[in-house]
Enzyme design. Structure first.
Site, PDB file in Angstrom:
ATOM      1  N   SER A  19       0.820  -1.196   0.000  1.00 18.08           N
ATOM      2  CA  SER A  19       0.000   0.000   0.000  1.00 18.08           C
ATOM      3  C   SER A  19       0.867   1.265   0.000  1.00 18.08           C
ATOM      4  O   SER A  19       1.663   1.467  -0.909  1.00 18.08           O
ATOM      5  CB  SER A  19      -0.967  -0.070   1.190  1.00 18.08           C
ATOM      6  OG  SER A  19      -1.982   0.882   1.090  1.00 18.08           O
ATOM      7  N   HIS A  28      -2.607  -1.393  -4.136  1.00 18.57           N
ATOM      8  CA  HIS A  28      -4.062  -1.487  -4.227  1.00 18.57           C
ATOM      9  C   HIS A  28      -4.646  -0.093  -4.049  1.00 18.57           C
ATOM     10  O   HIS A  28      -3.925   0.852  -3.747  1.00 18.57           O
ATOM     11  CB  HIS A  28      -4.644  -2.473  -3.206  1.00 18.57           C
ATOM     12  CG  HIS A  28      -4.386  -2.116  -1.782  1.00 18.57           C
ATOM     13  ND1 HIS A  28      -4.738  -2.935  -0.742  1.00 18.57           N
ATOM     14  CD2 HIS A  28      -3.823  -1.029  -1.188  1.00 18.57           C
ATOM     15  CE1 HIS A  28      -4.398  -2.379   0.409  1.00 18.57           C
ATOM     16  NE2 HIS A  28      -3.849  -1.217   0.158  1.00 18.57           N
TER      17      HIS A  28
END
Length: 194
Positions: free
Chosen positions: A97, A122
């Site tokens: 992330s 993501h």
């Protein structure tokens, strides 16, 4: 959390450092936790200190993080781009992330992963919202804005088309070190410390 101490011999006797302070003497910053405001403030303070000490000496940022707060991560990102020293980034363990965004945003040619690293990108997560519908709408629009910013940063630093990044982050996109190199998140895989 137990922080190891390092004892060094000096001309005036012994000196004890916590391990992070000792690493800082070698221009090494270690990010080994989820990213929140407190962690970001510590990382930023270390970067600013190292820049003041020697603005020409590279800083090495070792990252083993599951990600975390986008705003805290963006504060680290902006500082990395703002300071004069190059910031080399090294993934050890995982960069997920926001951790992956920071990894990709290291100085060009100085972004690395160790061989068994795991890198995950993501879209931003949204959880625990409650309140009035208009407030939820405000927060939803903000999360979409942050998604757009992080997608643009990944596209820029990975030399990918924005459309490809947008498609790839729709679901968890997990890469090993070689795949991250092919994607443009890192420049090289390192097997031994030089």
């Amino acid at each position: 959390m137990l922080v190891p101490m390092v004892i060094e011999q000096t001309s005036r006797g012994e000196r004890a450092y916590d391990i992070y302070s000792r690493l800082l003497r070698d221009n090494i910053i270690f990010l080994g936790t989820p990213i929140d405001d407190n962690v970001a403030n510590l990382i930023i303070a270390q970067m600013l200190f190292l820049e003041a000490e020697d603005p020409e000496k590279d800083i090495s940022l070792y990252i083993n993080s599951p990600g975390g707060s986008i705003t805290a991560g963006m504060a680290i990102y902006d500082t990395m781009q703002f300071i004069r020293p190059d910031v080399a980034t090294i993934c050890i363990g995982q960069c997920a992330s926001m951790g992956a965004t920071l990894l990709a945003s290291g100085a060009p040619g100085k972004r690395y992963a160790l061989p068994t690293s795991r890198i995950l990108i993501h879209q931003p997560l949204m959880s625990g919202l409650s309140g009035q519908a208009t407030d939820i709408d405000i927060h939803a629009r903000e999360i979409l804005r942050m998604r757009e910013i992080t997608n643009q940063l990944l596209a820029k630093h990975c030399n990918q088309r924005l459309e490809k990044v947008e498609k790839d982050v729709e679901r968890d996109f997990i890469m090993n070190a070689q795949q991250a190199k092919e994607y443009g998140l890192v420049d090289d895989i390192i097997y031994k410390h030089k």
